[in-house]
Design an enzyme around this catalytic site. Sequence first.
Site, PDB file in Angstrom:
ATOM      1  N   THR A 175      50.407 -17.066  18.364  1.00 15.26           N
ATOM      2  CA  THR A 175      49.912 -16.428  19.575  1.00 15.26           C
ATOM      3  C   THR A 175      48.481 -15.991  19.334  1.00 15.26           C
ATOM      4  OG1 THR A 175      49.998 -14.306  20.766  1.00 15.26           O
ATOM      5  CG2 THR A 175      51.268 -14.453  18.756  1.00 15.26           C
TER       6      THR A 175
ATOM      7  N   THR B 293      46.771 -13.716  21.380  1.00 12.66           N
ATOM      8  CA  THR B 293      46.622 -12.291  21.669  1.00 12.66           C
ATOM      9  C   THR B 293      47.032 -11.419  20.494  1.00 12.66           C
ATOM     10  OG1 THR B 293      46.965 -12.624  24.042  1.00 12.66           O
ATOM     11  CG2 THR B 293      47.381 -10.421  23.175  1.00 12.66           C
TER      12      THR B 293
ATOM     13  N   CYS C 146      44.910 -19.351  24.474  1.00 13.95           N
ATOM     14  CA  CYS C 146      46.289 -18.923  24.717  1.00 13.95           C
ATOM     15  C   CYS C 146      47.132 -20.184  24.667  1.00 13.95           C
ATOM     16  CB  CYS C 146      46.417 -18.229  26.068  1.00 13.95           C
ATOM     17  SG  CYS C 146      48.115 -17.771  26.484  1.00 13.95           S
ATOM     18  N   THR C 147      48.156 -20.185  23.866  1.00 15.31           N
ATOM     19  CA  THR C 147      48.934 -21.407  23.650  1.00 15.31           C
ATOM     20  C   THR C 147      49.467 -21.981  24.953  1.00 15.31           C
ATOM     21  OG1 THR C 147      49.582 -20.583  21.491  1.00 15.31           O
ATOM     22  CG2 THR C 147      50.855 -22.397  22.373  1.00 15.31           C
ATOM     23  N   GLU C 148      49.932 -21.119  25.852  1.00  7.27           N
ATOM     24  CA  GLU C 148      50.541 -21.625  27.077  1.00  7.27           C
ATOM     25  C   GLU C 148      49.545 -22.338  27.991  1.00  7.27           C
ATOM     26  OE1 GLU C 148      53.126 -18.286  25.608  1.00  7.27           O
ATOM     27  OE2 GLU C 148      50.982 -18.510  25.968  1.00  7.27           O
TER      28      GLU C 148
END
Length: 237
Positions: A84, A86, A197-199
């Site tokens: 992640t 963040t 951000c991975t998503e």
Amino acid sequence: MTRTIGLIGGMSWESSAEYYRLLNEGVRQRLGGHHSARVVLHSLDFAEVAAMQRAGDWAAAGAALAEAGRGLERAGADLVLLCTNTMHRVADTVEAAVGVPFLHLVDCTAERLAGAGLRRAGLLGTRHTMELPFYRDRMRARGVEVVVPEAADRAVVDAVIYDELTRGRIEESSRAEYRRIIARLAERGAQGVILGCTEITLLIGERDSPVPVFDSTRLHVEAALDLALAPAAAPAD
């Protein structure tokens, strides 16, 4: 024998699935045949972590992730990744808790940007990633200046992540908004854009940007594979 990669995941589980897929595809591409990645995963409950983020309780979040890292090491991990962007806000706490190499996502990303000759890059991520200093300061220390969207656009980027992508929703209207925001970053001098951000990689890619795209997740995975598949050092005489 390949080294075992420890993943601190679950933030969200969609991002952890992407790490798992990329790691296994990478091993297959590099080694061929039926080879796959040696992986140990500690998946946290994202609702609990998100509550800590909202409360600004980074100490509790760091403690939870540090314990996950120690658990991975006990389970046999030879290196640890925090899956992640963040939560790299507490990366130093996690790194201090483990005795095996901890691969910092921002370092992996900055090295690729600097290697490509880029000195100014746009950053898309959660509000915490875009607004707190931990990401941009570490980038700056490695020669890369970060520019983030304006306040209203940051709110859009953050809302799409938490309200849609981390819940498995992919909306065409959000893709259009991200394209607009990336174009504005390029107009402000960004030579490339970091998918921080991975998503976000589930929503946009190279074709959505007028400047080169740097997927922090993929760069993190590539660095992990470089280390996991590197030949073992010969014993000293």
